[in-house]
Design an enzyme around this catalytic site. Structure first.
Site, PDB file in Angstrom:
ATOM      1  N   HIS A  94     -27.266 -50.280  57.680  1.00  0.00           N
ATOM      2  CA  HIS A  94     -28.702 -49.985  57.551  1.00  0.00           C
ATOM      3  C   HIS A  94     -29.219 -50.448  56.198  1.00  0.00           C
ATOM      4  O   HIS A  94     -28.809 -49.950  55.157  1.00  0.00           O
ATOM      5  CB  HIS A  94     -28.953 -48.488  57.698  1.00  0.00           C
ATOM      6  CG  HIS A  94     -30.394 -48.150  57.891  1.00  0.00           C
ATOM      7  ND1 HIS A  94     -30.985 -48.104  59.134  1.00  0.00           N
ATOM      8  CD2 HIS A  94     -31.378 -47.869  57.011  1.00  0.00           C
ATOM      9  CE1 HIS A  94     -32.262 -47.790  59.011  1.00  0.00           C
ATOM     10  NE2 HIS A  94     -32.524 -47.643  57.722  1.00  0.00           N
ATOM     11  N   ASP A 117     -33.181 -51.462  54.530  1.00  0.00           N
ATOM     12  CA  ASP A 117     -34.620 -51.443  54.796  1.00  0.00           C
ATOM     13  C   ASP A 117     -35.392 -52.533  54.070  1.00  0.00           C
ATOM     14  O   ASP A 117     -36.598 -52.388  53.825  1.00  0.00           O
ATOM     15  CB  ASP A 117     -35.199 -50.073  54.416  1.00  0.00           C
ATOM     16  CG  ASP A 117     -35.026 -49.039  55.513  1.00  0.00           C
ATOM     17  OD1 ASP A 117     -35.532 -49.279  56.622  1.00  0.00           O
ATOM     18  OD2 ASP A 117     -34.392 -48.006  55.263  1.00  0.00           O
ATOM     19  N   GLU A 142     -35.392 -48.299  63.905  1.00  0.00           N
ATOM     20  CA  GLU A 142     -35.155 -46.945  63.382  1.00  0.00           C
ATOM     21  C   GLU A 142     -36.233 -45.993  63.889  1.00  0.00           C
ATOM     22  O   GLU A 142     -37.256 -45.790  63.259  1.00  0.00           O
ATOM     23  CB  GLU A 142     -35.130 -46.962  61.850  1.00  0.00           C
ATOM     24  CG  GLU A 142     -34.681 -45.638  61.261  1.00  0.00           C
ATOM     25  CD  GLU A 142     -34.589 -45.672  59.753  1.00  0.00           C
ATOM     26  OE1 GLU A 142     -33.929 -44.786  59.190  1.00  0.00           O
ATOM     27  OE2 GLU A 142     -35.187 -46.577  59.125  1.00  0.00           O
ATOM     28  N   HIS A 180     -36.777 -40.871  64.062  1.00  0.00           N
ATOM     29  CA  HIS A 180     -36.748 -40.932  62.602  1.00  0.00           C
ATOM     30  C   HIS A 180     -36.923 -39.486  62.125  1.00  0.00           C
ATOM     31  O   HIS A 180     -36.274 -38.583  62.672  1.00  0.00           O
ATOM     32  CB  HIS A 180     -37.807 -41.904  62.062  1.00  0.00           C
ATOM     33  CG  HIS A 180     -37.650 -42.174  60.597  1.00  0.00           C
ATOM     34  ND1 HIS A 180     -38.569 -41.760  59.659  1.00  0.00           N
ATOM     35  CD2 HIS A 180     -36.662 -42.789  59.907  1.00  0.00           C
ATOM     36  CE1 HIS A 180     -38.166 -42.115  58.449  1.00  0.00           C
ATOM     37  NE2 HIS A 180     -37.001 -42.738  58.566  1.00  0.00           N
ATOM     38  N   HIS A 189     -30.485 -39.402  61.845  1.00  0.00           N
ATOM     39  CA  HIS A 189     -31.823 -38.805  61.867  1.00  0.00           C
ATOM     40  C   HIS A 189     -32.035 -37.790  62.987  1.00  0.00           C
ATOM     41  O   HIS A 189     -33.021 -37.053  62.942  1.00  0.00           O
ATOM     42  CB  HIS A 189     -32.923 -39.864  61.959  1.00  0.00           C
ATOM     43  CG  HIS A 189     -33.268 -40.508  60.658  1.00  0.00           C
ATOM     44  ND1 HIS A 189     -33.959 -39.855  59.663  1.00  0.00           N
ATOM     45  CD2 HIS A 189     -32.997 -41.746  60.178  1.00  0.00           C
ATOM     46  CE1 HIS A 189     -34.120 -40.663  58.631  1.00  0.00           C
ATOM     47  NE2 HIS A 189     -33.525 -41.824  58.918  1.00  0.00           N
ATOM     48  N   HIS A 236     -26.405 -44.534  59.265  1.00  0.00           N
ATOM     49  CA  HIS A 236     -26.448 -44.146  57.846  1.00  0.00           C
ATOM     50  C   HIS A 236     -26.525 -42.618  57.748  1.00  0.00           C
ATOM     51  O   HIS A 236     -27.577 -42.041  57.530  1.00  0.00           O
ATOM     52  CB  HIS A 236     -27.596 -44.826  57.099  1.00  0.00           C
ATOM     53  CG  HIS A 236     -28.979 -44.606  57.641  1.00  0.00           C
ATOM     54  ND1 HIS A 236     -29.325 -44.834  58.947  1.00  0.00           N
ATOM     55  CD2 HIS A 236     -30.120 -44.188  57.028  1.00  0.00           C
ATOM     56  CE1 HIS A 236     -30.608 -44.561  59.126  1.00  0.00           C
ATOM     57  NE2 HIS A 236     -31.111 -44.154  57.971  1.00  0.00           N
ATOM     58  N   ASP A 260     -28.291 -47.712  53.243  1.00  0.00           N
ATOM     59  CA  ASP A 260     -29.720 -47.371  53.238  1.00  0.00           C
ATOM     60  C   ASP A 260     -30.443 -47.958  52.031  1.00  0.00           C
ATOM     61  O   ASP A 260     -31.409 -47.392  51.530  1.00  0.00           O
ATOM     62  CB  ASP A 260     -29.938 -45.863  53.303  1.00  0.00           C
ATOM     63  CG  ASP A 260     -31.331 -45.482  53.816  1.00  0.00           C
ATOM     64  OD1 ASP A 260     -32.039 -46.357  54.334  1.00  0.00           O
ATOM     65  OD2 ASP A 260     -31.715 -44.308  53.680  1.00  0.00           O
TER      66      ASP A 260
END
Length: 392
Positions: free
Chosen positions: A20, A22, A123, A150, A191, A212, A320
């Site tokens: 993961h 971003d 995500e 999420h 999540h 993650h 992350d």
């Protein structure tokens, strides 16, 4: 040879598959996808956790780029498509370093070529707008996992950080999992609420992942994985990819983060915002409230426990990066993976164990999902069920 030198040597043979990152969202937020303004062929240390020189330094061989969009956006689907387009632009622009990847075989090809295999993960189930057709569209565009939620619930699945609504997965939520199995899209349980984790494991006939997440027994945060769920991974065949986010790995950081988030909201920012203006607010708060500092050893504590509970065949890494304001000492950006591997070497982890952690498990799990999908498609076609039909 030092532990760090041994770690770098190992990563040359068995590079990191990170679950993961971003970067696409950071590029959207900072420069609205202007790749000239954030040319990741060169060092972007003051703006990003991620660029190609640091990916190389960190020994990254494959990356799941998150195509995350915020759940409160009014148009999540087109925003997700823009994120996918961003990843495609990155791969085309940096083709000497990044390789498109859709399968486990593509990941191995990237390793042989010395390029970073680039996959995508969506995500949050809000990105499909309650539509199995949209789910299939994302898969067709290259998305190879979807996190079911999420931070907020969706109509058919409960999040770890929202008030329970459906008690885990609704019947439509289970159909989403079944359709993901049919496609070969990995079910990502980071999540989600623990009830959702358990329902997904009850439903899925393919390996699941946590892209993650860390151990709830080591750090009691709802984003982490309870031991009873970790214990089910060997039967399912899935994997948990440990994350580095301090507020998920260090208990003292949990309390500090709650106060920092309240401060962000009080200043009119979303608590996850990482724009320059938002970071000024973060830094001002930190000046008067020094944050607890996690380290590579903190993350290694989670991996030690998770290996004891789930076994080495079911662990991976999901840093992350560029999705968090703060990172541990020694793991400040994507160049830091060798520091974690060196810490684990010092704790007695073998080369074989580390090769599974960094590379082997992630490739195996995606390949297994592909195998399951071929079998499932022999028995069923695409589902056209709707939320209203299944959940009323």
């Amino acid at each position: 040879m030092s532990s760090l030198e041994r770690a770098r040597e190992l990563l040359r043979e068995f590079p990191v598959v990170d679950g993961h990152n971003d970067l696409p969202w950071a590029l959207r937020e900072q420069v609205r996808y202007d790749l000239d303004a954030r040319d990741i062929a060169t060092a972007q240390n003051t703006h990003l956790h991620t660029d190609i020189p640091r990916l190389r330094e960190g020994g990254v061989g494959a990356q799941y780029w998150s195509v995350y969009v915020r759940p409160d956006l009014p148009d999540a689907v087109p925003a997700t498509l823009e994120q996918i387009d961003c990843v495609r632009q990155l791969i085309a622009r940096y083709e000497d370093d990044l390789r498109p990847a859709l399968t486990a075989a593509d990941m191995e090809a990237g390793r042989r070529e010395g390029r970073i295999a680039s996959l995508m993960g969506a995500e949050g189930g809000h990105s499909i707008a309650n539509s199995l057709g949209t789910l299939r569209g994302l898969y067709a565009l290259g998305v190879r996992y979807m996190t079911l939620t999420h931070n907020d619930n969706v109509a058919w699945a409960d999040s770890a950080t929202d008030e329970p609504r459906v008690g885990g997965l609704s019947e439509f939520g289970r159909e989403v999992v079944r359709e993901m199995n049919r496609l070969g899209m990995l079910v990502d349980l980071s999540h989600v609420a623990a009830t959702t984790m358990r329902h997904a494991l009850d439903t899925s006939v393919a390996p699941v992942i946590f892209s993650h997440s860390s151990s709830r027994a080591v750090c009691d945060h709802p984003r982490n994985i309870p031991d009873d769920v970790l214990e089910r991974l060997p039967v399912n065949g899935g994997m948990a990819m440990v994350t580095f986010v301090p507020k998920f790995v260090l208990q003292a950081a949990v309390d500090w983060t709650a106060a920092a988030d309240d401060n962000m909201r009080a200043h009119g920012f979303h608590h996850l915002a990482t724009t320059p203006e938002a970071m000024k607010v973060h830094r001002s708060f930190e000046e008067t409230n020094p944050r607890p500092v996690a380290t590579a050893a903190t993350v290694a504590d989670h991996l030690d426990h998770m290996r004891e509970v789930a076994g080495i065949d079911h662990l991976g890494i999901g840093g992350d990066y560029d999705g968090t304001a703060f990172t541990p000492d020694g793991l400040s950006d994507v160049s830091g993976y060798p520091n974690l591997i060196a810490e684990l070497l010092d704790r007695g982890w073998s080369k074989g164990d580390l090769a599974k952690l960094t590379w082997g498990n992630a490739v195996r799990v995606l390949g297994a999902a592909e195998d399951v999908a071929r079998e499932v498609r022999e028995g069923r076609g695409p589902s056209n069920a709707t939320l209203e039909q299944l959940d009323g």
